[in-house]
Design an enzyme around this catalytic site. Structure first.
Site, mmCIF file in Angstrom:
data_model
loop_
_atom_site.group_PDB
_atom_site.id
_atom_site.type_symbol
_atom_site.label_atom_id
_atom_site.label_comp_id
_atom_site.label_asym_id
_atom_site.label_seq_id
_atom_site.Cartn_x
_atom_site.Cartn_y
_atom_site.Cartn_z
ATOM 1 N N ASP A 194 38.447 94.039 12.487
ATOM 2 C CA ASP A 194 38.529 94.481 11.106
ATOM 3 C C ASP A 194 39.744 93.738 10.525
ATOM 4 O OD1 ASP A 194 38.262 96.113 8.759
ATOM 5 O OD2 ASP A 194 39.965 97.293 9.502
ATOM 6 N N ASP A 227 41.662 94.613 6.968
ATOM 7 C CA ASP A 227 42.645 95.471 6.281
ATOM 8 C C ASP A 227 43.132 96.568 7.226
ATOM 9 O OD1 ASP A 227 42.398 94.281 3.624
ATOM 10 O OD2 ASP A 227 40.400 95.142 3.584
#
Ligand code: BG6
Ligand code: MG
Length: 215
Positions: free
Chosen positions: A9, A11
């Protein structure tokens, strides 16, 4: 299990951009008369732009906006967010991530990005990480956002690795659910439920700790 790819991922895992999403959403929420706090913001992590705004509106019981007005506010939020992103530099990469990337490269393990953010290529360029990355899954190319497994399966497919040879790293509850539904080994950063391996901070991540957890 042999690890052939790590799916990241972006953020909150590679950079602390989650705080910029929050600042931008808080400003927009206020403009439409909704107050949001850090606790509510947890519900926006890993969730795409359209659904994030729907959750904010539902939180404030706002049902009066037209689709055009919603699009206006979503675009405004993204412009505010991109303004904040201008300040990003390679120093903003979260602890341990560059070392982990280098370790993966040295061990011939692919690095693929599974973020639902349409700003991912721009952020990775600002962080000077693009050359270390093998693939970025395009969120527009998948049907369902997290917590559906789609973006993780796409990220695995883009580096030609079966899901069973991947591990994936997330900082959001919706992301952990997505990884688990993809039947990929899930690594959570922070206070999360349901991860196969949980660490407090990205600084704890390295190949050794991941391999030990897989056994
Ligand atoms: C996720 C963030 O990575 O990307 C969410 O956790 C954000 O908070 C989503 O809404 C979509 O990002 P963007 O940059 O396309 O609005
Ligand atoms: Mg995240």
């Amino acid at each position: 299990m042999e690890i052939k790819a790590v799916l990241f991922d972006l953020d909150g895992v590679i950079a602390d951009t989650a705080k910029f999403h929050f600042i931008a959403w808080k400003t927009i929420a206020k403009e439409v008369g909704v107050e949001i706090d850090e606790k509510f913001n947890e519900k926006l992590k890993g969730v795409d732009r359209v659904l994030s705004f729907e959750r904010i509106l539902a939180h404030g019981n706002i049902t009066s906006l037209t689709e055009e007005e919603k699009e206006y506010y979503r675009t405004k939020k993204n412009n505010l967010y991109k303004e904040l992103l201008k300040k990003l530099t390679p120093d903003d990469v979260l602890p341990g991530i560059v070392d982990l990337f280098n370790e993966l490269i040295d061990n011939n393990i692919k690095i693929s990005i599974a973020s639902i953010s349409q700003n991912a290529p721009y952020i990775l360029e600002k962080l000077n990480l693009l050359e270390k990355i093998d693939a970025i899954a395009d969120p527009k190319a998948v049907k369902n956002s997290k917590p559906a497994p789609d973006i993780f399966l796409k990220a695995a497919e883009m580096v030609g690795v079966d899901a069973c040879n991947c591990v994936a790293i997330e900082d959001a509850e919706a992301g952990i659910e997505a990884i688990n539904r993809a039947e990929i080994f899930s690594i959570g950063v922070g206070d999360l439920f349901g991860a196969d391996l949980l660490v407090d901070s990205t600084g704890e991540l390295n190949l050794d700790i991941i391999r030990k957890a897989l056994k």
